[in-house]
Motif scaffolding. Structure first.
Motif: not given
Ligand SMILES: Nc1ncnc2c1ncn2[C@@H]1O[C@H](COP(=O)(O)OP(=O)(O)OP(=O)(O)O)[C@@H](O)[C@H]1O
Length: 309
Positions: A22, A61-62, A16-17
């Motif tokens: 970051t 985010d991923s 997650k950023s």
């Protein structure tokens, strides 16, 4: 595909950023049912962001998250996961019992409200209106709210931050009773002694990554289980690194003595006295989690860099 007994927590490649920053840089973490895990790290390490993603409050985010094999939001809605959410305001005019009864009515298999009150140690607050609770009492009501759905996993972000010593003790007593029934607990804390006393496993984060993970004893053994402090006239700390059983050497806080971190304190002490007969004021003690923390993260809890040896 999930196995028949999924992990209580499974994070894979979680990232997650926030803009350029970051917050969580791709972490993997598996927590088995029944574990009590402390998530530690200096300010800004990414602990809250990780917890928020686990509770479905912030989308990653991923990467993947499952809690007992389910998506976080689903797990929370089903009462599989309990959380003390700081941003949720309590209905001011409702009593504690009314609030808990309302939450219980929203879940399929809640524990009795009386049980949640007892576990959270707030039986005497049952008829108190929310508006009249102190900060520490409110935290314990939030704990009871998290417990009422009878979750298999509790996720707590700095649960004791605003509690005084008495409230903190009562809180950990409740947590101990909850964990003793085989439930899983993940908590973040700034009090290292809480992690040492109440967690079976510690996960240390720094700059969005996990820098150490294991039982408290094993994490401390990585940095040397014991320290030998001594006055060694005419010898600089780095010269003592060559001694057998020594894994680190720094000047002591008093500026005169040296602190040796040891993987084998007996061997180190024997060698120290044999090679440096002038050594005196010798003291041996167990390393603290605080020391392990500084060594493994290179920072103190406020996130300030600490000079490496
Ligand atoms: N909503 C946000 N917007 C922008 N940046 C954020 C946001 N939330 C967190 N960050 C940044 O992400 C990084 C990780 O923050 P996070 O709150 O997860 O750390 P933490 O380990 O919980 O710290 P603390 O111990 O201070 O609570 C920090 O650099 C923080 O400034």
């Amino acid at each position: 595909m999930e196995r028949s007994t999924p992990h209580a927590v499974a994070l894979s490649g979680l990232r997650k950023s926030y803009g350029e920053r970051t917050a969580v840089a791709g972490i993997d973490l598996l927590i088995a049912p029944g574990e009590v895990v402390a998530l530690l790290g200096p300010n800004g390490a990414g602990k809250s962001t990780t917890v928020d993603m686990m509770l479905g409050l912030t989308p990653p985010d991923s990467g993947g998250i499952t809690l007992f094999g389910a998506d976080p939001r689903r797990a929370l809605a089903d009462g599989v996961v309990g959380a003390m959410l700081q941003d949720v305001t309590l209905l001011e005019d409702a009593t504690v019992r009314e609030i808990l009864t309302m939450i219980a009515s929203m879940h399929r298999a809640p524990m009795p409200v009386a049980g949640a009150l007892r576990l959270a140690g707030i039986g005497e607050l049952a008829e108190r209106r929310a508006a009249r609770l102190s900060g520490g009492q409110t935290q314990r009501v939030r704990l009871a709210m998290a417990l009422v759905p009878d979750p298999g996993l509790l996720v707590l972000d700095e649960p004791t931050a605003v509690m005084d010593v008495t409230a903190r003790r009562a809180f950990w007593h409740a947590m101990g009773a909850f964990a003793a029934s085989g439930r899983t607990v993940l908590f973040t804390t700034h009090y290292l002694e809480e992690a040492e006393a109440h967690a079976g496993r510690v996960v240390l984060m720094r700059d969005g990554t996990i820098v150490a993970d294991g039982p408290v004893g094993a994490v401390m053994a990585r940095v040397g289980g014991r320290t030998v402090t001594a006055l060694v006239p005419g010898v600089r700390p780095p010269e003592l690194l060559a001694l057998p059983g020594v894994v680190g050497a720094e000047p002591a806080g008093d500026g005169h003595r040296v602190v040796l971190r040891c993987s084998d304190s007996d061997g180190a002490l024997r060698a120290l006295l044999a090679r440096h007969p002038g050594a005196r004021d010798v003291e041996i003690r167990s390393a603290s989690l605080e020391e392990a923390f500084v060594l493994l993260t290179g920072a103190n809890l406020a996130g300030e860099e600490v000079a490496a040896r």
